[in-house]
Design a protein around this motif. Structure first.
Motif, short mmCIF file in Angstrom:
data_model
loop_
_atom_site.label_atom_id
_atom_site.label_comp_id
_atom_site.label_asym_id
_atom_site.label_seq_id
_atom_site.Cartn_x
_atom_site.Cartn_y
_atom_site.Cartn_z
N ILE A 181 0.84 -1.21 0.00
CA ILE A 181 0.00 0.00 0.00
C ILE A 181 0.87 1.25 0.00
O ILE A 181 0.59 2.22 -0.72
CB ILE A 181 -0.94 -0.02 1.22
CG1 ILE A 181 -1.97 -1.15 1.08
CG2 ILE A 181 -1.65 1.33 1.38
CD1 ILE A 181 -2.86 -1.32 2.30
N ALA A 182 1.94 1.22 0.79
CA ALA A 182 2.85 2.37 0.83
C ALA A 182 3.50 2.61 -0.52
O ALA A 182 3.64 3.76 -0.97
CB ALA A 182 3.92 2.15 1.90
N ILE A 183 3.90 1.53 -1.20
CA ILE A 183 4.48 1.66 -2.54
C ILE A 183 3.47 2.26 -3.51
O ILE A 183 3.79 3.13 -4.33
CB ILE A 183 4.98 0.29 -3.05
CG1 ILE A 183 6.22 -0.14 -2.26
CG2 ILE A 183 5.28 0.33 -4.54
CD1 ILE A 183 6.70 -1.54 -2.60
N GLY A 184 2.22 1.79 -3.43
CA GLY A 184 1.19 2.28 -4.32
C GLY A 184 0.90 3.76 -4.15
O GLY A 184 0.51 4.44 -5.10
N ARG A 185 1.13 4.29 -2.95
CA ARG A 185 0.83 5.69 -2.67
C ARG A 185 1.94 6.62 -3.13
O ARG A 185 1.81 7.84 -3.00
CB ARG A 185 0.57 5.87 -1.18
CG ARG A 185 -0.77 5.27 -0.74
CD ARG A 185 -0.98 5.43 0.75
NE ARG A 185 -2.30 4.92 1.15
CZ ARG A 185 -2.72 4.83 2.41
NH1 ARG A 185 -1.92 5.22 3.41
NH2 ARG A 185 -3.93 4.35 2.68
N THR A 186 3.04 6.08 -3.64
CA THR A 186 4.12 6.93 -4.12
C THR A 186 3.84 7.48 -5.52
O THR A 186 4.59 8.32 -6.01
CB THR A 186 5.45 6.15 -4.16
OG1 THR A 186 5.32 5.02 -5.04
CG2 THR A 186 5.84 5.67 -2.76
N GLY A 187 2.78 6.99 -6.15
CA GLY A 187 2.43 7.46 -7.48
C GLY A 187 2.55 6.34 -8.50
O GLY A 187 3.29 5.38 -8.27
N PRO A 188 1.84 6.45 -9.62
CA PRO A 188 1.84 5.36 -10.62
C PRO A 188 3.23 4.99 -11.13
O PRO A 188 3.60 3.82 -11.13
CB PRO A 188 0.97 5.94 -11.75
CG PRO A 188 0.13 6.98 -11.09
CD PRO A 188 0.96 7.57 -10.01
#
Length: 213
Positions: A181-188
């Protein structure tokens, strides 16, 4: 589906996840206390503690369980809890089979392949139906669960040992989901790059464990 229904389902999943983690936390706190308060119950603390630490004793197990969480986080929706839940459930059943002496050929190869395949699934951001994802992780959970079951010394309490390694597995899955989830929130763009690096690192580590003595 209306927003209210979706909100209720999301709330229900969150409550269930918190309940599972809460049960594990309670077990960690109260099982040792109960054992010391009842000296006649032999091996209770030792069984839970050994089960809890066992998944952390092998890098292949750690990588696979975190990869399951990362994969589930990428899938999103109900897969975030259904994929890890499938792995834990099959893990427990296979562990019982291993304890009972059921043979499973090529178990170590299956464990190594699980890390490689799940790492690649993360790296390539594999998108499949949730049912397919659950079958995939369930298949690999057979090897991990069987290994846990066969490696359990006969003198330990099977119930408390099993509770220990199930709780440790839940923790590792939750770590993977949180990281995903943290990785996904860094942007596409950044998120995809981070997922590729993380998944590739998991797969390469599994290959190294497989070929190195």
């Amino acid at each position: 589906m209306t927003p209210i229904i979706e909100l209720n389902r999301t709330g229900g999943r969150t409550a269930m996840n918190r309940a599972i983690l809460g049960a594990c936390a309670a077990a960690i706190v109260f099982v040792p206390v109960a054992a010391s308060a009842h000296p006649g119950v032999v091996g209770l603390t030792h069984g839970f503690a050994s089960g809890w630490t066992h998944p952390f004793s092998g890098m292949d197990h750690i990588l696979a369980m975190i990869a399951v969480g990362l994969f589930a986080a990428h899938m999103g929706g109900r897969a975030r809890w259904l994929v890890p839940l499938t792995f834990v459930s099959v893990l427990a059943l296979a562990g019982v089979a291993g304890m009972a002496g059921v043979k499973l050929p090529f178990a170590e190869i299956g464990i190594a392949m699980s890390v490689i395949v799940l790492g690649l699934a993360v790296a390539f951001q594999l998108s499949v139906p949730t049912l397919v994802a659950t079958f995939l992780v369930g298949f690999f959970a057979i090897f991990h669960g069987h290994a846990h079951g066969t490696e359990m010394p006969e003198s330990m309490s099977g119930l408390t040992y099993g509770l220990g390694f199930v709780c440790a597995t839940v923790l590792l899955h939750a770590t993977g989901v949180g990281l995903g989830i943290a990785i996904g929130r860094t942007g596409p763009a950044t998120g995809r790059q981070l997922a590729q690096v993380t998944g590739a690192a998991i797969s390469f580590a599994a290959i190294a464990l497989l070929i190195l003595p």
